[in-house]
Design an enzyme around this catalytic site. Structure first.
Site, PDB file in Angstrom:
ATOM      1  N   LYS A  54       0.828  -1.208   0.000  1.00 32.73           N
ATOM      2  CA  LYS A  54       0.000   0.000   0.000  1.00 32.73           C
ATOM      3  C   LYS A  54       0.859   1.253   0.000  1.00 32.73           C
ATOM      4  O   LYS A  54       0.608   2.212  -0.745  1.00 32.73           O
ATOM      5  CB  LYS A  54      -0.919   0.009   1.224  1.00 32.73           C
ATOM      6  CG  LYS A  54      -2.055  -0.991   1.173  1.00 32.73           C
ATOM      7  CD  LYS A  54      -2.797  -1.038   2.504  1.00 32.73           C
ATOM      8  CE  LYS A  54      -3.923  -2.051   2.475  1.00 32.73           C
ATOM      9  NZ  LYS A  54      -4.577  -2.223   3.781  1.00 32.73           N
ATOM     10  N   GLN A  98      -5.044  -1.395   9.726  1.00 35.34           N
ATOM     11  CA  GLN A  98      -4.927  -2.725   9.126  1.00 35.34           C
ATOM     12  C   GLN A  98      -5.550  -3.792  10.022  1.00 35.34           C
ATOM     13  O   GLN A  98      -5.237  -3.886  11.205  1.00 35.34           O
ATOM     14  CB  GLN A  98      -3.444  -3.046   8.875  1.00 35.34           C
ATOM     15  CG  GLN A  98      -3.204  -4.367   8.188  1.00 35.34           C
ATOM     16  CD  GLN A  98      -3.746  -4.404   6.772  1.00 35.34           C
ATOM     17  OE1 GLN A  98      -3.652  -3.434   6.040  1.00 35.34           O
ATOM     18  NE2 GLN A  98      -4.323  -5.528   6.388  1.00 35.34           N
ATOM     19  N   ASP A 121     -11.531   2.741   4.123  1.00 36.91           N
ATOM     20  CA  ASP A 121     -11.934   1.337   4.068  1.00 36.91           C
ATOM     21  C   ASP A 121     -13.447   1.200   3.922  1.00 36.91           C
ATOM     22  O   ASP A 121     -13.946   0.146   3.529  1.00 36.91           O
ATOM     23  CB  ASP A 121     -11.487   0.611   5.345  1.00 36.91           C
ATOM     24  CG  ASP A 121     -10.322  -0.336   5.103  1.00 36.91           C
ATOM     25  OD1 ASP A 121     -10.060  -0.668   3.930  1.00 36.91           O
ATOM     26  OD2 ASP A 121      -9.671  -0.735   6.082  1.00 36.91           O
TER      27      ASP A 121
END
Length: 300
Positions: A54, A98, A121
Site C-alpha cells: 500500500k 490494518q 476502508d
C-alpha cells in the site's frame, strides 16, 4: 471455448493511472497532495506485506504515505489517541487501520473512532448506513473493485440477476448494496441457503466471497455468467514439493472457466483492484474535504 479472463491487474493499473493524473491536477490546480495514513499493530507477516505494498503504490501515484507501526501490545487508549490525532491532521485525508487487530483491541470501537470522511476502508457504521440508503459514502474497497470490473466487462448491469455468496460486512453485504444501486436483482446466499447450487444457477452475475477454497464448481454456474471470485485461500500444493502451497479462490477455476462467460482469476483478479480502490478512495476523500469536484470513475 473457455470464459474470458477478467484481468484485474490490467484494470487496476488503469485505475492507478487515473488516480495519478488526478493527484497531479490536485497539486497543480489547488496545491493539495492527498495523504493516506496506515496504522499497523503487531507483526503479522501478511499484514506487513500488504502495508508495504500500500505504501509503495501510494507514493507511486504521487500521494503522501504515512505509516504508523505499533507494538502488538499497544493499549486501546493509545491506539484511539493516535486515530484522534490523524482525524484532525489536515494533511491526512484517508485513515486505514490494518485488520485483523490483536485480540485485546475492540475492532468495532477502533473502526468507528475514525472520522467517517477519512474512513477509506468504508467500514465505519456511518458509511455502512449511507451506502445502504443510497447516499454518498466511502465505499469499501473490495466490493468497489468488483463493481468496477463488472462495469468494465458488462457495461450496464441494469436488470441482471446477481447472486452474492457470502454475507460478511466487509464484502458480501456492501457488494449486494452496490449491485442494487446498479439496478440488479440481488440475492445474498450463504451457508444456510437452501439448495445453494440452484440459487447460483439462476444468476447472470456470481460474486463468490465465502472464504472456502474452490467451493463453487462449474456445474453451479449458468452458462455465460460473469463470475467474480473474491476468495484468496492458501492450500497445500504437493505437486510443487513437500510443504509447498498455492493460492486458490472460492470457485473451482478449471470447471468454472469452462462454463462461465467471464471469470476473474486468483491471484490476479480482485486483489489488485482492492489496493487501487483504496488509492481512489483517498483521492475522493481529499476532494470532498477540500470542496473540490470529485473525479468521475473513482467511486460508485
Amino acid at each position: 471455448m473457455g470464459a474470458q479472463i477478467i484481468d484485474g491487474k490490467a484494470i487496476a493499473a488503469k485505475l492507478r493511472g487515473q488516480v495519478g493524473e488526478h493527484v497531479t491536477r490536485l497539486k497543480a490546480d489547488h496545491g493539495i497532495t492527498p495523504g493516506l495514513a496506515v496504522v499497523l499493530i503487531g507483526e503479522d507477516p501478511a499484514s506487513q506485506v500488504y502495508v508495504r505494498s500500500k505504501g509503495k503504490m501510494t507514493v507511486e501515484v504521487g500521494m503522501n504515505s504515512y505509516e504508523h507501526k505499533l507494538e502488538v501490545d499497544t493499549s486501546e487508549s493509545d491506539l484511539l489517541a493516535l486515530i484522534a490525532q490523524l482525524n484532525t491532521d489536515p494533511d491526512v485525508h484517508g485513515i486505514l487501520v490494518q485488520l485483523p487487530l490483536p485480540g485485546h483491541l475492540d475492532e468495532d470501537l477502533v473502526i468507528n473512532s475514525i472520522d467517517p470522511a477519512k474512513d477509506v476502508d468504508g467500514f465505519h457504521i456511518s458509511n455502512v448506513g449511507l451506502l445502504g440508503t443510497g447516499q454518498k459514502s466511502m465505499v469499501p474497497c473490495t466490493p468497489l473493485g468488483c463493481l468496477m470490473m463488472l462495469r468494465d466487462h458488462l457495461g450496464s448491469l441494469s436488470g441482471m440477476d446477481a447472486v452474492v455468496i457470502g454475507r460478511s460486512n466487509i464484502v458480501g453485504k456492501p457488494m449486494a448494496q452496490l449491485l442494487l444501486g446498479d439496478s440488479c436483482t440481488v440475492t445474498i446466499a450463504h451457508s444456510r441457503t437452501r439448495d445453494l447450487p440452484a440459487v447460483v444457477r439462476q444468476a447472470d452475475i456470481v460474486v463468490a466471497a465465502v472464504g472456502r477454497p474452490e467451493m463453487v464448481p462449474g456445474d453451479w454456474i449458468k452458462p455465460g455468467a460473469t463470475v467474480i471470485d473474491v476468495g484468496i485461500n492458501r492450500v497445500d500444493a504437493p505437486e510443487k514439493g513437500a510443504g509447498k502451497t498455492r493460492l486458490v479462490g472460492d470457485c473451482d477455476f478449471d470447471s468454472c472457466v469452462a462454463v462461465a462467460g467471464a471469470i476473474t482469476p486468483v491471484p490476479g483478479g480482485v486483489g489488485p483492484m482492492t489496493i487501487a480502490c483504496l488509492l481512489a478512495n483517498t483521492v475522493t476523500a481529499c476532494c470532498r474535504a477540500n470542496g473540490v469536484a470529485e473525479p468521475e470513475g473513482l467511486t460508485a
